[in-house]
Design a protein around this motif. Structure first.
Motif, PDB file in Angstrom:
ATOM      1  N   ASP A   1     -10.806  40.596  21.431  1.00 32.72           N
ATOM      2  CA  ASP A   1     -11.344  41.845  21.499  1.00 32.72           C
ATOM      3  C   ASP A   1     -11.475  42.851  20.720  1.00 32.72           C
ATOM      4  OD1 ASP A   1     -11.536  41.137  24.686  1.00 32.72           O
ATOM      5  OD2 ASP A   1      -9.693  40.678  24.422  1.00 32.72           O
ATOM      6  N   VAL A   2     -10.289  43.022  19.940  1.00 32.21           N
ATOM      7  CA  VAL A   2     -10.399  43.922  18.811  1.00 32.21           C
ATOM      8  C   VAL A   2      -9.833  43.078  17.626  1.00 32.21           C
ATOM      9  CG1 VAL A   2      -9.352  45.969  17.890  1.00 32.21           C
ATOM     10  CG2 VAL A   2     -10.031  46.114  20.330  1.00 32.21           C
ATOM     11  N   ILE A   3     -10.392  43.104  16.575  1.00 28.72           N
ATOM     12  CA  ILE A   3     -10.024  42.453  15.355  1.00 28.72           C
ATOM     13  C   ILE A   3      -9.675  43.998  14.353  1.00 28.72           C
ATOM     14  CG2 ILE A   3     -10.421  41.187  13.241  1.00 28.72           C
ATOM     15  CD1 ILE A   3     -12.152  39.324  14.845  1.00 28.72           C
ATOM     16  N   SER A   4      -8.632  44.058  13.652  1.00 27.04           N
ATOM     17  CA  SER A   4      -8.349  45.122  12.764  1.00 27.04           C
ATOM     18  C   SER A   4      -7.869  44.582  11.532  1.00 27.04           C
ATOM     19  CB  SER A   4      -6.944  45.971  13.265  1.00 27.04           C
ATOM     20  OG  SER A   4      -5.913  44.914  13.299  1.00 27.04           O
ATOM     21  N   CYS A   5      -8.801  45.329  10.329  1.00 25.37           N
ATOM     22  CA  CYS A   5      -8.803  44.614   9.129  1.00 25.37           C
ATOM     23  C   CYS A   5      -8.545  45.962   8.064  1.00 25.37           C
ATOM     24  CB  CYS A   5     -10.149  43.914   8.741  1.00 25.37           C
ATOM     25  SG  CYS A   5     -10.392  43.468   7.135  1.00 25.37           S
ATOM     26  N   LEU A   6      -7.364  46.282   7.956  1.00 21.76           N
ATOM     27  CA  LEU A   6      -7.028  47.505   7.521  1.00 21.76           C
ATOM     28  C   LEU A   6      -6.531  47.122   6.110  1.00 21.76           C
ATOM     29  CD1 LEU A   6      -4.927  48.726  10.488  1.00 21.76           C
ATOM     30  CD2 LEU A   6      -7.373  49.154  10.032  1.00 21.76           C
ATOM     31  N   ASN A   7      -7.429  47.844   5.167  1.00 17.65           N
ATOM     32  CA  ASN A   7      -7.266  48.048   3.608  1.00 17.65           C
ATOM     33  C   ASN A   7      -6.906  46.585   3.142  1.00 17.65           C
ATOM     34  OD1 ASN A   7      -7.061  51.067   3.373  1.00 17.65           O
ATOM     35  ND2 ASN A   7      -5.183  50.877   4.961  1.00 17.65           N
ATOM     36  N   LEU A   8      -7.841  45.637   3.486  1.00 14.37           N
ATOM     37  CA  LEU A   8      -7.497  44.108   3.201  1.00 14.37           C
ATOM     38  C   LEU A   8      -8.812  43.841   2.432  1.00 14.37           C
ATOM     39  CD1 LEU A   8      -6.062  41.383   3.548  1.00 14.37           C
ATOM     40  CD2 LEU A   8      -7.289  41.193   5.488  1.00 14.37           C
ATOM     41  N   LEU A   9     -10.008  44.200   2.925  1.00 14.58           N
ATOM     42  CA  LEU A   9     -11.143  43.828   2.140  1.00 14.58           C
ATOM     43  C   LEU A   9     -11.164  43.943   0.602  1.00 14.58           C
ATOM     44  CD1 LEU A   9     -14.381  44.773   4.028  1.00 14.58           C
ATOM     45  CD2 LEU A   9     -13.321  42.859   4.089  1.00 14.58           C
ATOM     46  N   ASP A  10     -10.509  44.643   0.026  1.00 10.74           N
ATOM     47  CA  ASP A  10     -10.393  45.227  -1.331  1.00 10.74           C
ATOM     48  C   ASP A  10      -9.196  44.486  -1.922  1.00 10.74           C
ATOM     49  OD1 ASP A  10      -8.592  46.575  -0.334  1.00 10.74           O
ATOM     50  OD2 ASP A  10      -9.030  48.447  -1.321  1.00 10.74           O
ATOM     51  N   ARG A  11      -8.701  43.639  -1.373  1.00  9.53           N
ATOM     52  CA  ARG A  11      -7.423  43.073  -1.765  1.00  9.53           C
ATOM     53  C   ARG A  11      -7.411  41.547  -1.371  1.00  9.53           C
ATOM     54  NH1 ARG A  11      -7.627  46.771  -4.288  1.00  9.53           N
ATOM     55  NH2 ARG A  11      -5.956  48.412  -4.208  1.00  9.53           N
ATOM     56  N   CYS A  12      -8.724  40.989  -1.052  1.00 10.17           N
ATOM     57  CA  CYS A  12      -8.785  39.415  -0.804  1.00 10.17           C
ATOM     58  C   CYS A  12      -9.813  38.701  -1.793  1.00 10.17           C
ATOM     59  CB  CYS A  12      -9.105  39.192   0.753  1.00 10.17           C
ATOM     60  SG  CYS A  12     -10.647  39.905   1.441  1.00 10.17           S
ATOM     61  N   HIS A  13      -9.733  37.743  -1.841  1.00  5.55           N
ATOM     62  CA  HIS A  13     -10.739  36.818  -2.792  1.00  5.55           C
ATOM     63  C   HIS A  13     -12.065  36.753  -2.289  1.00  5.55           C
ATOM     64  CE1 HIS A  13      -8.828  35.499  -6.448  1.00  5.55           C
ATOM     65  NE2 HIS A  13      -7.718  35.076  -5.676  1.00  5.55           N
ATOM     66  N   GLN A  14     -12.475  36.845  -0.665  1.00  8.03           N
ATOM     67  CA  GLN A  14     -13.526  36.639  -0.367  1.00  8.03           C
ATOM     68  C   GLN A  14     -13.932  37.562   0.788  1.00  8.03           C
ATOM     69  OE1 GLN A  14     -13.056  32.108   0.578  1.00  8.03           O
ATOM     70  NE2 GLN A  14     -14.755  31.962  -0.853  1.00  8.03           N
ATOM     71  N   PRO A  15     -14.179  38.767   0.446  1.00  5.55           N
ATOM     72  CA  PRO A  15     -14.451  39.646   1.515  1.00  5.55           C
ATOM     73  C   PRO A  15     -15.393  39.580   2.330  1.00  5.55           C
ATOM     74  CG  PRO A  15     -14.926  40.671  -0.574  1.00  5.55           C
ATOM     75  CD  PRO A  15     -14.069  39.242  -0.887  1.00  5.55           C
ATOM     76  N   VAL A  16     -16.862  39.210   1.637  1.00  8.11           N
ATOM     77  CA  VAL A  16     -18.129  39.150   2.390  1.00  8.11           C
ATOM     78  C   VAL A  16     -17.728  37.854   3.516  1.00  8.11           C
ATOM     79  CG1 VAL A  16     -20.245  38.474   2.305  1.00  8.11           C
ATOM     80  CG2 VAL A  16     -19.447  39.859   0.629  1.00  8.11           C
ATOM     81  N   THR A  17     -17.006  36.697   2.921  1.00  9.47           N
ATOM     82  CA  THR A  17     -16.786  35.610   3.982  1.00  9.47           C
ATOM     83  C   THR A  17     -16.000  36.108   4.961  1.00  9.47           C
ATOM     84  OG1 THR A  17     -16.918  34.007   2.042  1.00  9.47           O
ATOM     85  CG2 THR A  17     -15.706  33.279   4.140  1.00  9.47           C
ATOM     86  N   LEU A  18     -14.885  36.819   4.587  1.00  8.26           N
ATOM     87  CA  LEU A  18     -14.108  37.602   5.811  1.00  8.26           C
ATOM     88  C   LEU A  18     -14.861  38.313   6.833  1.00  8.26           C
ATOM     89  CD1 LEU A  18     -11.164  37.790   6.704  1.00  8.26           C
ATOM     90  CD2 LEU A  18     -11.078  39.770   5.123  1.00  8.26           C
ATOM     91  N   LEU A  19     -15.831  38.907   6.415  1.00  6.55           N
ATOM     92  CA  LEU A  19     -16.530  39.727   7.491  1.00  6.55           C
ATOM     93  C   LEU A  19     -17.255  38.853   8.570  1.00  6.55           C
ATOM     94  CD1 LEU A  19     -18.059  42.547   5.015  1.00  6.55           C
ATOM     95  CD2 LEU A  19     -16.696  43.116   7.245  1.00  6.55           C
ATOM     96  N   LYS A  20     -17.839  37.778   7.842  1.00  7.44           N
ATOM     97  CA  LYS A  20     -18.800  37.074   8.700  1.00  7.44           C
ATOM     98  C   LYS A  20     -17.638  36.051   9.516  1.00  7.44           C
ATOM     99  CE  LYS A  20     -22.522  36.581   5.306  1.00  7.44           C
ATOM    100  NZ  LYS A  20     -23.216  35.740   4.139  1.00  7.44           N
TER     101      LYS A  20
END
Length: 214
Positions: free
Chosen positions: A101-120
């Motif tokens: 119902d809720v996914i939190s992704c807090l200060n992670l997109l700039d610290r992971c190898h595949q941020p676009v894939t993570l969003l999808k």
């Protein structure tokens, strides 16, 4: 102790081992305001990606029946397990067979190898009608990945354009749209990190978004 461990451990793992390095992103009242809910609002399932020691998870957890977390650092996983959160492997949460119902992704997109894939991937497991993603990102955008005691460039580039905070916020709307989201709300908050022998705490500039699937 931190200086000695830094020769062979990541900063995150050192903090987990020493029981320090807590973060503050938002208060319970700010979380409720972002999602436009009241203090008594309840939902079913929360997924907190990159939950660290679980202190930010604790702010959100009273609103959910089931709380799932992910974390790369084994020492931080120990901290999460002590708080009784359900820890999923980083390659497991996408294939559990249920939606969040809720996914939190807090200060992670700039610290992971595949941020676009993570969003999808978040879009694929989010409940399609009432589901929301709450996402925080330090701006200006400076991506890097922690690997042991070293920093590496991510393997996937997320196109964030502009030099000032407002330009990058506008640019991110297109990134989110490409992944299947629209921005429902956003705010600017101080992101507080526990300090060291030189500073009591550090302050970074967070853009916090609520994303709705489309």
């Amino acid at each position: 102790m931190s200086s000695v461990f830094s020769m062979f451990m990541s900063r995150t793992s050192i903090n987990g081992l020493l029981g320090r390095g807590s973060m503050f992103v938002f208060s319970p009242e700010q979380f409720q305001s972002l999602l436009k809910v009241g203090p008594d609002w309840k939902s079913h399932r929360l997924l907190d990606l990159g939950a660290g020691d679980g202190e930010v998870t604790k702010v959100m957890s009273p609103h959910f029946e089931e709380i799932y977390v992910t974390e790369m650092s084994q020492t931080m996983i120990w901290q999460l397990q002590k708080k009784k959160y359900r820890v999923l492997n980083i390659d497991e949460w996408q294939s559990t067979g249920f939606q969040y119902d809720v996914i939190s992704c807090l200060n992670l997109l700039d610290r992971c190898h595949q941020p676009v894939t993570l969003l999808k991937e978040m879009r694929s497991v989010l409940e399609p009608t009432r589901g929301r993603v709450i996402l925080a990102l330090v701006l200006p955008f400076h991506p890097y990945v922690e690997n042991g005691g070293k920093w590496e460039k991510p393997s996937e580039i997320m196109e964030v354009n502009g030099t000032i905070w407002e330009e990058q916020v506008n640019s991110l709307a297109a990134v989110f749209q490409e992944a299947g989201f629209v921005v429902e709300a956003f705010t600017r908050l101080p992101y507080l990190c526990e300090g060291d022998m030189y500073n009591d705490y550090y302050v970074l500039d967070d853009a916090v978004f609520v994303l709705r699937p489309v």
